[in-house]
Design a protein around this motif. Structure first.
Motif, short mmCIF file in Angstrom:
data_model
loop_
_atom_site.label_atom_id
_atom_site.label_comp_id
_atom_site.label_asym_id
_atom_site.label_seq_id
_atom_site.Cartn_x
_atom_site.Cartn_y
_atom_site.Cartn_z
N GLN A 27 36.19 27.66 44.97
CA GLN A 27 36.27 26.62 45.99
C GLN A 27 35.54 27.03 47.26
N ALA A 28 35.65 28.29 47.63
CA ALA A 28 35.00 28.76 48.85
C ALA A 28 33.50 28.97 48.67
N GLN A 29 33.10 29.36 47.46
CA GLN A 29 31.70 29.65 47.14
C GLN A 29 31.38 28.98 45.79
N PRO A 30 31.04 27.69 45.80
CA PRO A 30 30.93 26.92 44.54
C PRO A 30 29.91 27.45 43.54
N GLN A 31 28.98 28.31 43.99
CA GLN A 31 28.01 28.87 43.06
C GLN A 31 28.64 29.91 42.13
N ILE A 32 29.87 30.31 42.43
CA ILE A 32 30.57 31.33 41.64
C ILE A 32 31.49 30.64 40.64
N SER A 33 31.44 31.08 39.41
CA SER A 33 32.29 30.52 38.36
C SER A 33 33.76 30.77 38.68
N ALA A 34 34.61 29.88 38.21
CA ALA A 34 36.06 30.07 38.34
C ALA A 34 36.60 31.03 37.29
N ASP A 35 35.75 31.51 36.39
CA ASP A 35 36.15 32.42 35.31
C ASP A 35 35.45 33.75 35.50
N LEU A 36 36.20 34.83 35.56
CA LEU A 36 35.64 36.13 35.88
C LEU A 36 34.61 36.60 34.84
N ARG A 37 34.92 36.46 33.57
CA ARG A 37 33.96 36.92 32.56
C ARG A 37 32.66 36.12 32.63
N THR A 38 32.77 34.81 32.82
CA THR A 38 31.57 33.98 32.93
C THR A 38 30.72 34.43 34.12
N ALA A 39 31.39 34.71 35.25
CA ALA A 39 30.66 35.16 36.43
C ALA A 39 29.97 36.49 36.19
N LEU A 40 30.65 37.42 35.51
CA LEU A 40 30.05 38.71 35.21
C LEU A 40 28.86 38.57 34.27
N ARG A 41 29.02 37.76 33.24
CA ARG A 41 27.94 37.60 32.26
C ARG A 41 26.72 36.92 32.87
N ALA A 42 26.95 36.06 33.85
CA ALA A 42 25.84 35.36 34.52
C ALA A 42 25.20 36.21 35.61
N GLY A 43 25.76 37.38 35.87
CA GLY A 43 25.21 38.24 36.90
C GLY A 43 25.39 37.70 38.31
N GLN A 44 26.43 36.91 38.51
CA GLN A 44 26.66 36.34 39.82
C GLN A 44 27.10 37.42 40.82
N ASP A 45 26.72 37.22 42.08
CA ASP A 45 26.99 38.21 43.12
C ASP A 45 28.43 38.02 43.60
N ALA A 69 47.51 35.63 35.98
CA ALA A 69 47.10 35.72 34.58
C ALA A 69 46.59 37.14 34.34
N PRO A 70 46.35 37.54 33.09
CA PRO A 70 45.63 38.81 32.91
C PRO A 70 44.37 38.79 33.75
N VAL A 71 44.04 39.90 34.39
CA VAL A 71 42.96 39.88 35.36
C VAL A 71 41.63 39.47 34.72
N LEU A 72 41.44 39.79 33.47
CA LEU A 72 40.30 39.32 32.69
C LEU A 72 40.89 38.72 31.41
N PRO A 73 41.15 37.43 31.39
CA PRO A 73 41.96 36.84 30.31
C PRO A 73 41.33 36.92 28.92
N GLU A 74 40.01 36.84 28.84
CA GLU A 74 39.36 36.86 27.53
C GLU A 74 38.16 37.80 27.56
N PRO A 75 38.42 39.10 27.53
CA PRO A 75 37.30 40.04 27.51
C PRO A 75 36.46 39.87 26.26
N GLY A 76 35.24 40.38 26.33
CA GLY A 76 34.41 40.38 25.13
C GLY A 76 34.96 41.35 24.10
N LYS A 77 34.96 42.63 24.43
CA LYS A 77 35.53 43.68 23.60
C LYS A 77 36.56 44.43 24.42
N ILE A 78 37.63 44.87 23.77
CA ILE A 78 38.60 45.76 24.41
C ILE A 78 38.62 47.03 23.56
#
Length: 286
Positions: A27-45, A69-78
């Motif tokens: 909400q504060a920075q709309p260019q950032i995904s609301a999902d942590l894994r998506t943001a990491l995979r997209a290389g967002q700052d 919620a779990p801090v990273l709800p759906e990791p790629g690999k654990i």
């Protein structure tokens, strides 16, 4: 920076923590995904966006008021390590392994902070394991010891709750490590720049109903974070949003005389210095 994933309006949201308050980063920075894994995979700052959000007049809510919620709800690999502390290997009757005992967890086993962990119908041998979690922020293969830590976005707290009799049914541990609601993860993801390199020299504890059961330091790991990443990337590509769970020190319930198993109503807390406190209550499966 500290990031959390929380529930708002039935949806998962990505928050940045400032003091005892939370800002919805999307909400504060709309260019950032609301999902942590998506943001990491997209290389967002994420760090830059978090700083901008904190510096702005973005809406804040009390941290204590949100449902985590779990801090990273759906990791790629654990990817998890067994026997990665000298004293834990010894209490299990084993010498130092010559290579890490790697095994995998599934995202379906993860559990939010403050949620109720499940003691399954089929076993009473439910055990705790205080562990450091590493969250990968870059795609990497064939890392060296010199550059491995560049792949780390941040660190969190994990409780590798284990169903011991099922863990020992086969030489492969995975079945005892993947029961539903046995992988508490969080509460926050702390960026690597806020901690010592490789999250070394941090106190790590497990407490059961307020009694200290494990009390160690991350410097006592056999394989540190850099070497673990180097070894893993010899064989697999690590990707943004993957998680490495770094093993537990001595003091688990199965190694005690008599053994101590978690039961309905117990409160288990895992705390790592400068990262956070992860608390869950145990509930019998209906």
């Amino acid at each position: 920076m500290r990031f959390i994933t929380y529930i708002q309006g039935g949806q998962q949201r990505l928050g940045v923590v400032t003091g005892q308050e939370v800002i919805d980063l999307n909400q504060a920075q709309p260019q950032i995904s609301a999902d942590l894994r998506t943001a990491l995979r997209a290389g967002q700052d994420l760090a830059g966006a978090a700083k901008a959000a904190i510096a702005s007049n973005a809406r804040r809510v009390p941290l204590a008021s949100v449902t985590l919620a779990p801090v990273l709800p759906e990791p790629g690999k654990i990817v998890c390590l067994g026997l990665n502390y000298y004293d834990h290997a010894k209490e299990g009757g084993r010498e130092k392994p010559v290579y890490p005992w790697f095994f995998l967890r599934c995202a379906s086993s993860l559990l939010a902070p403050n949620a109720k962990a499940l003691r399954p119908k089929v076993s009473e041998r439910l055990d705790w394991e205080a562990e450091l979690a590493v969250v990968i922020g870059k795609t990497v293969k064939h890392c060296t010891m010199d550059n491995a830590l560049e792949a780390v976005f941040g660190y969190s707290v994990f409780n590798d709750i284990s169903v011991r009799d099922y863990q020992k049914k086969t030489p492969q541990w995975s079945i005892g490590k993947n029961f539903d609601r046995t992988g508490p993860f969080g509460p926050a993801l702390v960026t690597a720049d806020e901690l010592p390199a490789g999250a070394t020299d941090l106190r790590i504890q497990a407490r059961l109903n307020g009694q200290v059961m494990q009390d160690a330091n991350t410097r006592d790991m056999i394989w540190g974070v850099a070497e673990t990443i180097q070894l893993l990337t010899e064989c697999m590509t690590l990707e943004p949003g993957d998680v490495i769970v770094m093993g537990t020190p001595a003091g688990v319930g199965q190694a005690r005389t008599p053994p101590v198993w978690m039961k309905h109503g117990d409160v288990v807390e895992i705390e790592i210095e400068n990262i956070g406190l992860l608390r869950n209550t145990i509930e019998d499966e209906a």
